[in-house]
Design a protein around this motif. Structure first.
Motif, PDB file in Angstrom:
ATOM      1  N   ILE A   1     -34.305 -61.400  13.490  1.00  0.00           N
ATOM      2  CA  ILE A   1     -33.050 -62.121  13.662  1.00  0.00           C
ATOM      3  C   ILE A   1     -32.012 -61.186  14.261  1.00  0.00           C
ATOM      4  O   ILE A   1     -31.725 -60.116  13.708  1.00  0.00           O
ATOM      5  N   ILE A   2     -31.429 -61.574  15.395  1.00  0.00           N
ATOM      6  CA  ILE A   2     -30.376 -60.801  16.049  1.00  0.00           C
ATOM      7  C   ILE A   2     -29.053 -61.514  15.826  1.00  0.00           C
ATOM      8  O   ILE A   2     -28.975 -62.741  15.978  1.00  0.00           O
ATOM      9  N   SER A   3     -28.021 -60.785  15.468  1.00  0.00           N
ATOM     10  CA  SER A   3     -26.690 -61.361  15.319  1.00  0.00           C
ATOM     11  C   SER A   3     -25.722 -60.616  16.218  1.00  0.00           C
ATOM     12  O   SER A   3     -25.825 -59.401  16.394  1.00  0.00           O
ATOM     13  N   CYS A   4     -24.779 -61.361  16.798  1.00  0.00           N
ATOM     14  CA  CYS A   4     -23.765 -60.767  17.678  1.00  0.00           C
ATOM     15  C   CYS A   4     -22.465 -61.519  17.414  1.00  0.00           C
ATOM     16  O   CYS A   4     -22.237 -62.603  17.963  1.00  0.00           O
ATOM     17  N   LEU A   5     -21.621 -60.936  16.565  1.00  0.00           N
ATOM     18  CA  LEU A   5     -20.453 -61.635  16.039  1.00  0.00           C
ATOM     19  C   LEU A   5     -19.182 -60.824  16.287  1.00  0.00           C
ATOM     20  O   LEU A   5     -19.232 -59.603  16.463  1.00  0.00           O
TER      21      LEU A   5
ATOM     22  N   TYR B   1     -24.492 -64.901  24.153  1.00  0.00           N
ATOM     23  CA  TYR B   1     -25.144 -65.940  24.954  1.00  0.00           C
ATOM     24  C   TYR B   1     -26.054 -65.310  26.011  1.00  0.00           C
ATOM     25  O   TYR B   1     -27.224 -65.692  26.155  1.00  0.00           O
ATOM     26  N   ASN B   2     -25.521 -64.353  26.737  1.00  0.00           N
ATOM     27  CA  ASN B   2     -26.299 -63.724  27.803  1.00  0.00           C
ATOM     28  C   ASN B   2     -27.426 -62.855  27.254  1.00  0.00           C
ATOM     29  O   ASN B   2     -28.507 -62.777  27.855  1.00  0.00           O
ATOM     30  N   MET B   3     -27.189 -62.209  26.131  1.00  0.00           N
ATOM     31  CA  MET B   3     -28.256 -61.439  25.503  1.00  0.00           C
ATOM     32  C   MET B   3     -29.391 -62.355  25.067  1.00  0.00           C
ATOM     33  O   MET B   3     -30.576 -62.061  25.284  1.00  0.00           O
ATOM     34  N   ALA B   4     -29.040 -63.485  24.458  1.00  0.00           N
ATOM     35  CA  ALA B   4     -30.060 -64.439  24.009  1.00  0.00           C
ATOM     36  C   ALA B   4     -30.825 -65.035  25.181  1.00  0.00           C
ATOM     37  O   ALA B   4     -32.035 -65.281  25.090  1.00  0.00           O
ATOM     38  N   ARG B   5     -30.143 -65.266  26.294  1.00  0.00           N
ATOM     39  CA  ARG B   5     -30.828 -65.793  27.481  1.00  0.00           C
ATOM     40  C   ARG B   5     -31.866 -64.797  27.987  1.00  0.00           C
ATOM     41  O   ARG B   5     -32.996 -65.188  28.343  1.00  0.00           O
ATOM     42  N   ASN B   6     -31.510 -63.522  28.041  1.00  0.00           N
ATOM     43  CA  ASN B   6     -32.477 -62.521  28.479  1.00  0.00           C
ATOM     44  C   ASN B   6     -33.646 -62.413  27.508  1.00  0.00           C
ATOM     45  O   ASN B   6     -34.804 -62.295  27.929  1.00  0.00           O
TER      46      ASN B   6
ATOM     47  N   THR C   1     -41.032 -68.761  19.664  1.00  0.00           N
ATOM     48  CA  THR C   1     -39.912 -69.679  19.438  1.00  0.00           C
ATOM     49  C   THR C   1     -38.654 -68.875  19.146  1.00  0.00           C
ATOM     50  O   THR C   1     -38.688 -67.908  18.389  1.00  0.00           O
ATOM     51  N   LEU C   2     -37.554 -69.283  19.761  1.00  0.00           N
ATOM     52  CA  LEU C   2     -36.250 -68.676  19.509  1.00  0.00           C
ATOM     53  C   LEU C   2     -35.371 -69.705  18.814  1.00  0.00           C
ATOM     54  O   LEU C   2     -35.076 -70.761  19.367  1.00  0.00           O
ATOM     55  N   HIS C   3     -34.956 -69.385  17.579  1.00  0.00           N
ATOM     56  CA  HIS C   3     -34.063 -70.246  16.802  1.00  0.00           C
ATOM     57  C   HIS C   3     -32.631 -69.775  17.069  1.00  0.00           C
ATOM     58  O   HIS C   3     -32.312 -68.613  16.822  1.00  0.00           O
ATOM     59  N   ILE C   4     -31.781 -70.646  17.580  1.00  0.00           N
ATOM     60  CA  ILE C   4     -30.410 -70.244  17.920  1.00  0.00           C
ATOM     61  C   ILE C   4     -29.404 -70.964  17.039  1.00  0.00           C
ATOM     62  O   ILE C   4     -29.631 -72.089  16.595  1.00  0.00           O
ATOM     63  N   TYR C   5     -28.285 -70.283  16.798  1.00  0.00           N
ATOM     64  CA  TYR C   5     -27.190 -70.918  16.059  1.00  0.00           C
ATOM     65  C   TYR C   5     -25.858 -70.370  16.552  1.00  0.00           C
ATOM     66  O   TYR C   5     -25.693 -69.162  16.743  1.00  0.00           O
ATOM     67  N   ASP C   6     -24.921 -71.281  16.752  1.00  0.00           N
ATOM     68  CA  ASP C   6     -23.536 -70.903  16.993  1.00  0.00           C
ATOM     69  C   ASP C   6     -22.652 -72.018  16.460  1.00  0.00           C
ATOM     70  O   ASP C   6     -23.024 -73.201  16.529  1.00  0.00           O
ATOM     71  N   ILE C   7     -21.503 -71.640  15.928  1.00  0.00           N
ATOM     72  CA  ILE C   7     -20.583 -72.632  15.397  1.00  0.00           C
ATOM     73  C   ILE C   7     -20.079 -73.558  16.499  1.00  0.00           C
ATOM     74  O   ILE C   7     -19.690 -74.703  16.246  1.00  0.00           O
ATOM     75  N   ASN C   8     -20.090 -73.080  17.735  1.00  0.00           N
ATOM     76  CA  ASN C   8     -19.686 -73.869  18.899  1.00  0.00           C
ATOM     77  C   ASN C   8     -20.909 -74.613  19.433  1.00  0.00           C
ATOM     78  O   ASN C   8     -21.766 -74.032  20.095  1.00  0.00           O
ATOM     79  N   THR C   9     -21.008 -75.904  19.155  1.00  0.00           N
ATOM     80  CA  THR C   9     -22.182 -76.668  19.562  1.00  0.00           C
ATOM     81  C   THR C   9     -22.313 -76.766  21.078  1.00  0.00           C
ATOM     82  O   THR C   9     -23.418 -76.936  21.590  1.00  0.00           O
ATOM     83  N   ALA C  10     -21.200 -76.626  21.805  1.00  0.00           N
ATOM     84  CA  ALA C  10     -21.270 -76.673  23.270  1.00  0.00           C
ATOM     85  C   ALA C  10     -22.090 -75.504  23.811  1.00  0.00           C
ATOM     86  O   ALA C  10     -22.795 -75.644  24.815  1.00  0.00           O
ATOM     87  N   SER C  11     -21.985 -74.341  23.160  1.00  0.00           N
ATOM     88  CA  SER C  11     -22.777 -73.186  23.597  1.00  0.00           C
ATOM     89  C   SER C  11     -24.258 -73.443  23.402  1.00  0.00           C
ATOM     90  O   SER C  11     -25.083 -73.116  24.270  1.00  0.00           O
TER      91      SER C  11
ATOM     92  N   ILE D   1     -28.083 -65.426  16.268  1.00  0.00           N
ATOM     93  CA  ILE D   1     -26.859 -65.992  15.693  1.00  0.00           C
ATOM     94  C   ILE D   1     -25.652 -65.425  16.427  1.00  0.00           C
ATOM     95  O   ILE D   1     -25.416 -64.218  16.414  1.00  0.00           O
ATOM     96  N   GLY D   2     -24.896 -66.307  17.082  1.00  0.00           N
ATOM     97  CA  GLY D   2     -23.696 -65.884  17.798  1.00  0.00           C
ATOM     98  C   GLY D   2     -23.872 -65.959  19.300  1.00  0.00           C
ATOM     99  O   GLY D   2     -24.408 -65.033  19.914  1.00  0.00           O
ATOM    100  N   LEU D   3     -23.437 -67.067  19.910  1.00  0.00           N
ATOM    101  CA  LEU D   3     -23.599 -67.273  21.348  1.00  0.00           C
ATOM    102  C   LEU D   3     -22.260 -67.187  22.069  1.00  0.00           C
ATOM    103  O   LEU D   3     -21.877 -68.072  22.834  1.00  0.00           O
ATOM    104  N   GLY D   4     -21.529 -66.101  21.807  1.00  0.00           N
ATOM    105  CA  GLY D   4     -20.288 -65.854  22.534  1.00  0.00           C
ATOM    106  C   GLY D   4     -20.597 -65.295  23.913  1.00  0.00           C
ATOM    107  O   GLY D   4     -21.732 -65.382  24.400  1.00  0.00           O
TER     108      GLY D   4
END
Length: 345
Positions: free
Chosen positions: A101-105, A44-49, A59-69, A37-40
């Motif tokens: 679940i990892i969060s980065c906010l 974003y880069n942490m989740a990619r790694n 499976t990796l479930h991702i969420y960010d309020i910014n749909t473009a991310s 949760i949180g692809l800032g």
């Protein structure tokens, strides 16, 4: 095989074009399920790694309020290996369908809001993931009191285990997977938490019980904030006294004034090649983030009864510099410009 990507409409065309290139499992089976949760810039880069180092059965479930991310993330993962990706439509969905679940906010308010949604009644009751077995790893830099309050809420409701793991290394470290995590967690959870963090970084420093990671991070960043201003002042002083900037930088870095802002992130152009100062202070650790972290350190000091003589003045410097047009949005070493520092020709 049916796609397991849950998407909003902006992602539909992208996924349909790539459907022949990668299949996504829709079943749980024995696979590990992760949430992010949180692809800032950091997240974003942490989740990619993380995604690239997980097994293809995971499976990796991702969420960010910014749909473009999320759209960009799906586009990039379709071209590579690693875990399958499933886009959650809510933070609760990302958490409910994962064991870890990892969060980065950005701010304490965001962490509280996200966990307020995750923990809202009715309790999460996914049959595949018993609530008490979920592990929440919060990598946000917030104040220890807020983190402990969220942790207590998670534990009281028996919705899982909550640990804090703020990091050091910035966007460069997040991209390269070289971050250092400062972990606040009980000893019993180390064997479960460390392997996850080491998929996103190189070091895990166990600082103590929950909340200790944030305490260590804020103490370190308080020192960094002060050293940065001191380095900018010292460089400005020496140059105005007639010293060559590179000579002065070398003098400091082989003497007792040496510190990270002088040696790695020197605020004067061309003293350290590749530093933000060489790019008009672009990239690096934003001045707004340093202002935020310094404020959190001062808040934590007040709660702990720790006396900070320089904190208030340093906070004023960052707040004022951040508002200036030539400093806004820049790396925190831009305080050299705020001080009227000269840029070598």
């Amino acid at each position: 095989m049916r796609s397991n990507i849950r998407i909003t409409s902006p992602l539909a065309r992208l996924v349909s074009r790539a459907a022949q290139r990668r299949s996504f499992s829709a079943t749980w089976g024995p696979q590990a399920q992760y949430g992010f949760i949180g692809l800032g810039q950091m997240g974003y880069n942490m989740a990619r790694n993380l995604q690239s180092k997980l097994n293809s059965e995971d499976t990796l479930h991702i969420y960010d309020i910014n749909t473009a991310s999320a759209e960009k993330f799906v586009s990039e993962t379709l071209r590579g290996s690693g875990a399958s990706v499933k886009v959650a439509t809510t933070v609760r969905e990302a958490a409910e369908n994962a064991e870890t679940i990892i969060s980065c906010l950005p701010e304490p308010s965001h962490v509280k809001a996200v966990f307020g949604q995750i923990l809202a009644p009715p309790p999460m009751e996914s049959s595949q993931v018993p609530s008490q077995d979920r592990l929440f790893i919060d990598c946000s830099t917030i104040d220890p009191a807020s983190s402990k309050a969220v942790a207590n809420h998670v534990h009281t409701l028996q919705q899982g285990k909550f640990v804090d793991a703020p990091m050091s290394g910035g966007v460069v470290g997040a991209t390269a997977g070289t971050l250092t995590f400062m972990l606040g967690a009980p000893d019993a959870l180390l064997s479960r938490v460390e392997p996850v963090l080491l998929k996103m970084g190189k070091k895990v420093l166990h600082c103590g019980a929950q909340g200790a990671g944030l305490s260590g991070k804020l103490a370190n960043n308080y020192l960094l904030a002060i050293n940065n201003i001191a380095t900018a002042e010292a460089m400005n002083l020496g140059i105005k006294l007639g010293l060559d900037s590179k000579v002065l930088g070398n003098l400091i870095n082989i003497s007792t004034g040496r510190c990270w802002p002088s040696e790695v992130n020197n605020p004067v152009k061309d003293v350290v090649q590749g530093s933000p100062a060489c790019r008009d202070y672009s990239g690096g650790f934003g001045i707004s983030l340093m202002r935020k972290d310094l404020g959190l350190a001062i808040q934590a000091a007040g709660e702990a009864g720790a006396r900070l003589e320089l904190g208030g003045r340093a906070k004023d410097v960052y707040e004022t510099a951040e508002q200036q047009e030539g400093c806004k949005g820049k790396d925190f070493s831009v305080v050299y410009r705020y001080l009227g520092g000269e840029t070598p020709a």
